[in-house]
Design a protein around this motif. Sequence first.
Motif, PDB file in Angstrom:
ATOM      1  N   MET A  65      62.671  52.607  35.735  1.00 39.19           N
ATOM      2  CA  MET A  65      62.925  51.327  36.395  1.00 39.19           C
ATOM      3  C   MET A  65      61.615  50.738  36.927  1.00 39.19           C
ATOM      4  SD  MET A  65      66.044  50.459  36.055  1.00 39.19           S
ATOM      5  CE  MET A  65      65.942  49.026  37.131  1.00 39.19           C
ATOM      6  N   ASN A  66      61.447  49.454  36.724  1.00 41.15           N
ATOM      7  CA  ASN A  66      60.258  48.747  37.191  1.00 41.15           C
ATOM      8  C   ASN A  66      60.694  47.501  37.959  1.00 41.15           C
ATOM      9  OD1 ASN A  66      58.011  50.196  35.417  1.00 41.15           O
ATOM     10  ND2 ASN A  66      59.759  49.771  34.079  1.00 41.15           N
ATOM     11  N   TYR A  67      59.788  47.006  38.806  1.00 42.41           N
ATOM     12  CA  TYR A  67      60.148  45.873  39.655  1.00 42.41           C
ATOM     13  C   TYR A  67      59.062  44.803  39.621  1.00 42.41           C
ATOM     14  CZ  TYR A  67      63.559  49.226  41.305  1.00 42.41           C
ATOM     15  OH  TYR A  67      64.587  50.147  41.351  1.00 42.41           O
ATOM     16  N   ILE A  68      59.501  43.553  39.600  1.00 43.32           N
ATOM     17  CA  ILE A  68      58.585  42.423  39.639  1.00 43.32           C
ATOM     18  C   ILE A  68      58.831  41.682  40.942  1.00 43.32           C
ATOM     19  CG2 ILE A  68      57.948  40.236  38.570  1.00 43.32           C
ATOM     20  CD1 ILE A  68      58.878  41.496  35.912  1.00 43.32           C
ATOM     21  N   THR A  69      57.800  41.642  41.781  1.00 40.98           N
ATOM     22  CA  THR A  69      57.953  41.024  43.107  1.00 40.98           C
ATOM     23  C   THR A  69      56.869  39.978  43.404  1.00 40.98           C
ATOM     24  OG1 THR A  69      56.702  42.830  44.131  1.00 40.98           O
ATOM     25  CG2 THR A  69      59.101  43.062  44.064  1.00 40.98           C
ATOM     26  N   ASP A  70      56.033  39.660  42.406  1.00 49.33           N
ATOM     27  CA  ASP A  70      55.017  38.624  42.625  1.00 49.33           C
ATOM     28  C   ASP A  70      54.879  37.761  41.373  1.00 49.33           C
ATOM     29  OD1 ASP A  70      53.266  39.962  40.797  1.00 49.33           O
ATOM     30  OD2 ASP A  70      52.536  41.232  42.420  1.00 49.33           O
ATOM     31  N   LEU A  71      54.211  36.625  41.521  1.00 46.91           N
ATOM     32  CA  LEU A  71      54.109  35.660  40.437  1.00 46.91           C
ATOM     33  C   LEU A  71      53.263  36.147  39.269  1.00 46.91           C
ATOM     34  CD1 LEU A  71      53.729  32.360  42.506  1.00 46.91           C
ATOM     35  CD2 LEU A  71      55.736  33.127  41.228  1.00 46.91           C
TER      36      LEU A  71
ATOM     37  N   THR B 214      53.344  28.580  37.689  1.00 46.51           N
ATOM     38  CA  THR B 214      53.479  28.836  39.129  1.00 46.51           C
ATOM     39  C   THR B 214      52.445  29.858  39.607  1.00 46.51           C
ATOM     40  OG1 THR B 214      55.173  30.539  38.774  1.00 46.51           O
ATOM     41  CG2 THR B 214      55.936  28.292  39.176  1.00 46.51           C
ATOM     42  N   ALA B 215      51.991  30.719  38.703  1.00 40.43           N
ATOM     43  CA  ALA B 215      50.962  31.698  39.068  1.00 40.43           C
ATOM     44  C   ALA B 215      49.639  31.011  39.374  1.00 40.43           C
ATOM     45  CB  ALA B 215      50.775  32.720  37.941  1.00 40.43           C
ATOM     46  N   GLU B 216      49.499  29.745  38.955  1.00 38.83           N
ATOM     47  CA  GLU B 216      48.290  28.957  39.233  1.00 38.83           C
ATOM     48  C   GLU B 216      48.525  27.932  40.343  1.00 38.83           C
ATOM     49  OE1 GLU B 216      46.460  27.401  35.683  1.00 38.83           O
ATOM     50  OE2 GLU B 216      47.215  29.074  34.486  1.00 38.83           O
TER      51      GLU B 216
END
Length: 220
Positions: free
Chosen positions: A96-102, A123-125
């Motif tokens: 399991m992996n998690y994405i919590t930032d742009l 959005t990352a920019e």
Amino acid sequence: MIKTATRSTIFLFLLFGFLGFSQNKKNFSSIPNILQQIIPNDRIDSWVLVYNSYGKNQEIRTSGGKKDYTPQFSGFNLFPTEDSFYYIAYAAGGKMNYITDLEGLRKFVGKIDNAEEAAIVLTAEGYMVDEEFKDVAGNYYEDTANYYLDLGKLTSKECPYQKTHYALTVSKSSGDVSKVKDNGTYIELYNKKCANNPRLLKIQKKEEPKDDPKKSTRRK
């Protein structure tokens, strides 16, 4: 005469072409719907998009079957807000992996497959789909080669609070931004604490003491 007619024809062709593109502009839907258009390019067994508001988790989308995951206490936002966030839990290679930032979200999206993914990657920019002002900072159109997006950006949190809108051209083949046009500020908000508040400056100017002409005459 022929040259003039030819120039007029070319001008009308370009004008109608521009108007045609303008008429085909589409407003992005809500942020949850934008995120649901993600098509991951890496090999992923399953994934779930979770919306957390005031500590309560709501699964917005699941793909590939539901897996047990650990609730997260932080995440990302496509539009600045303090009360809620999103995160993605995905299974790949039995882990399991998690994405919590742009930045993590940008990598998860990978190759851009649609206009929604183009907006997500940007959005990352610092760009954003402004849900309150979609006509100027939350729409797009496309042709065979590019996506053309109108997005907003928070350009100042100081006095005054400021948002600027940009027109961006994103290549469908490479995902690169080939053109950025600054269309200017569309929101500029002052508060009472702003030293450069135009309204406050006007009030101060009115309150400045003026010389009494009678007193000036008496002094002479």
